[in-house]
Write a protein that holds these residues in place. Structure first.
Motif, PDB file in Angstrom:
ATOM      1  N   ASP A   1      22.662  56.942  21.022  1.00  0.00           N
ATOM      2  CA  ASP A   1      21.556  56.435  20.222  1.00  0.00           C
ATOM      3  C   ASP A   1      22.041  55.169  19.530  1.00  0.00           C
ATOM      4  O   ASP A   1      22.646  55.231  18.458  1.00  0.00           O
ATOM      5  CB  ASP A   1      21.118  57.483  19.199  1.00  0.00           C
ATOM      6  CG  ASP A   1      19.837  57.098  18.477  1.00  0.00           C
ATOM      7  OD1 ASP A   1      19.184  56.130  18.902  1.00  0.00           O
ATOM      8  OD2 ASP A   1      19.499  57.773  17.497  1.00  0.00           O
ATOM      9  N   GLY A   2      21.811  54.052  20.198  1.00  0.00           N
ATOM     10  CA  GLY A   2      22.326  52.788  19.664  1.00  0.00           C
ATOM     11  C   GLY A   2      23.840  52.789  19.718  1.00  0.00           C
ATOM     12  O   GLY A   2      24.434  52.924  20.765  1.00  0.00           O
ATOM     13  N   LYS A   3      24.461  52.688  18.546  1.00  0.00           N
ATOM     14  CA  LYS A   3      25.925  52.676  18.476  1.00  0.00           C
ATOM     15  C   LYS A   3      26.501  54.052  18.195  1.00  0.00           C
ATOM     16  O   LYS A   3      27.706  54.220  18.133  1.00  0.00           O
ATOM     17  CB  LYS A   3      26.376  51.704  17.387  1.00  0.00           C
ATOM     18  CG  LYS A   3      26.064  50.265  17.717  1.00  0.00           C
ATOM     19  CD  LYS A   3      26.597  49.348  16.662  1.00  0.00           C
ATOM     20  CE  LYS A   3      26.273  47.902  17.032  1.00  0.00           C
ATOM     21  NZ  LYS A   3      26.847  46.965  16.077  1.00  0.00           N
ATOM     22  N   THR A   4      25.650  55.059  18.044  1.00  0.00           N
ATOM     23  CA  THR A   4      26.097  56.414  17.742  1.00  0.00           C
ATOM     24  C   THR A   4      26.143  57.254  19.012  1.00  0.00           C
ATOM     25  O   THR A   4      25.169  57.309  19.753  1.00  0.00           O
ATOM     26  CB  THR A   4      25.145  57.080  16.721  1.00  0.00           C
ATOM     27  OG1 THR A   4      25.079  56.268  15.558  1.00  0.00           O
ATOM     28  CG2 THR A   4      25.631  58.465  16.353  1.00  0.00           C
ATOM     29  N   ILE A   5      27.272  57.895  19.239  1.00  0.00           N
ATOM     30  CA  ILE A   5      27.448  58.764  20.398  1.00  0.00           C
ATOM     31  C   ILE A   5      27.846  60.137  19.882  1.00  0.00           C
ATOM     32  O   ILE A   5      28.810  60.276  19.131  1.00  0.00           O
ATOM     33  CB  ILE A   5      28.520  58.218  21.353  1.00  0.00           C
ATOM     34  CG1 ILE A   5      28.132  56.815  21.812  1.00  0.00           C
ATOM     35  CG2 ILE A   5      28.717  59.150  22.540  1.00  0.00           C
ATOM     36  CD1 ILE A   5      29.196  56.100  22.594  1.00  0.00           C
ATOM     37  N   THR A   6      27.086  61.149  20.301  1.00  0.00           N
ATOM     38  CA  THR A   6      27.376  62.515  19.878  1.00  0.00           C
ATOM     39  C   THR A   6      27.499  63.419  21.093  1.00  0.00           C
ATOM     40  O   THR A   6      26.892  63.176  22.129  1.00  0.00           O
ATOM     41  CB  THR A   6      26.272  63.067  18.950  1.00  0.00           C
ATOM     42  OG1 THR A   6      25.012  62.957  19.613  1.00  0.00           O
ATOM     43  CG2 THR A   6      26.224  62.318  17.638  1.00  0.00           C
ATOM     44  N   LEU A   7      28.283  64.468  20.938  1.00  0.00           N
ATOM     45  CA  LEU A   7      28.441  65.463  21.984  1.00  0.00           C
ATOM     46  C   LEU A   7      27.212  66.357  22.001  1.00  0.00           C
ATOM     47  O   LEU A   7      26.761  66.825  20.957  1.00  0.00           O
ATOM     48  CB  LEU A   7      29.691  66.311  21.715  1.00  0.00           C
ATOM     49  CG  LEU A   7      29.970  67.469  22.657  1.00  0.00           C
ATOM     50  CD1 LEU A   7      30.201  66.972  24.073  1.00  0.00           C
ATOM     51  CD2 LEU A   7      31.176  68.250  22.164  1.00  0.00           C
ATOM     52  N   ASP A   8      26.638  66.560  23.184  1.00  0.00           N
ATOM     53  CA  ASP A   8      25.492  67.459  23.352  1.00  0.00           C
ATOM     54  C   ASP A   8      26.031  68.777  23.910  1.00  0.00           C
ATOM     55  O   ASP A   8      26.076  68.979  25.117  1.00  0.00           O
ATOM     56  CB  ASP A   8      24.461  66.826  24.289  1.00  0.00           C
ATOM     57  CG  ASP A   8      23.239  67.693  24.503  1.00  0.00           C
ATOM     58  OD1 ASP A   8      23.157  68.797  23.918  1.00  0.00           O
ATOM     59  OD2 ASP A   8      22.354  67.257  25.265  1.00  0.00           O
ATOM     60  N   SER A   9      26.465  69.650  23.008  1.00  0.00           N
ATOM     61  CA  SER A   9      27.094  70.919  23.424  1.00  0.00           C
ATOM     62  C   SER A   9      26.160  71.769  24.263  1.00  0.00           C
ATOM     63  O   SER A   9      26.570  72.353  25.271  1.00  0.00           O
ATOM     64  CB  SER A   9      27.547  71.711  22.197  1.00  0.00           C
ATOM     65  OG  SER A   9      28.517  70.991  21.489  1.00  0.00           O
TER      66      SER A   9
END
Length: 71
Positions: free
Chosen positions: A43-51
């Motif tokens: 999401d833009g510059k944010t990267i998160t793990l989708d467990s």
């Protein structure tokens, strides 16, 4: 927001598959606990793990492997 899958690591970069193309992201921008095969949300510059997405992908792969090697 885009979904991607960690394809591999090359040096200081993660190669992430998004649809039919790949992008290179510095490993320093990723959550510390990601592995090859994990699904991530970008999401833009944010990267998160989708467990939850990762669990679903692994279940699908396991089911395909079971079908392939069924006797």
């Amino acid at each position: 927001m885009q979904k991607g899958i960690i394809d591999r690591f090359e040096g200081d970069f993660a190669i992430i598959e998004i649809g039919d193309h790949t992008i290179d992201i510095p490993k320093s921008k990723l959550p510390i606990n990601v592995n090859v095969g994990d699904q991530v949300m970008i999401d833009g510059k944010t990267i998160t793990l989708d467990s939850e997405g990762t669990k679903k992908l692994r279940a699908e792969i396991d089911a395909l492997a079971d079908d392939l090697f069924e006797e």
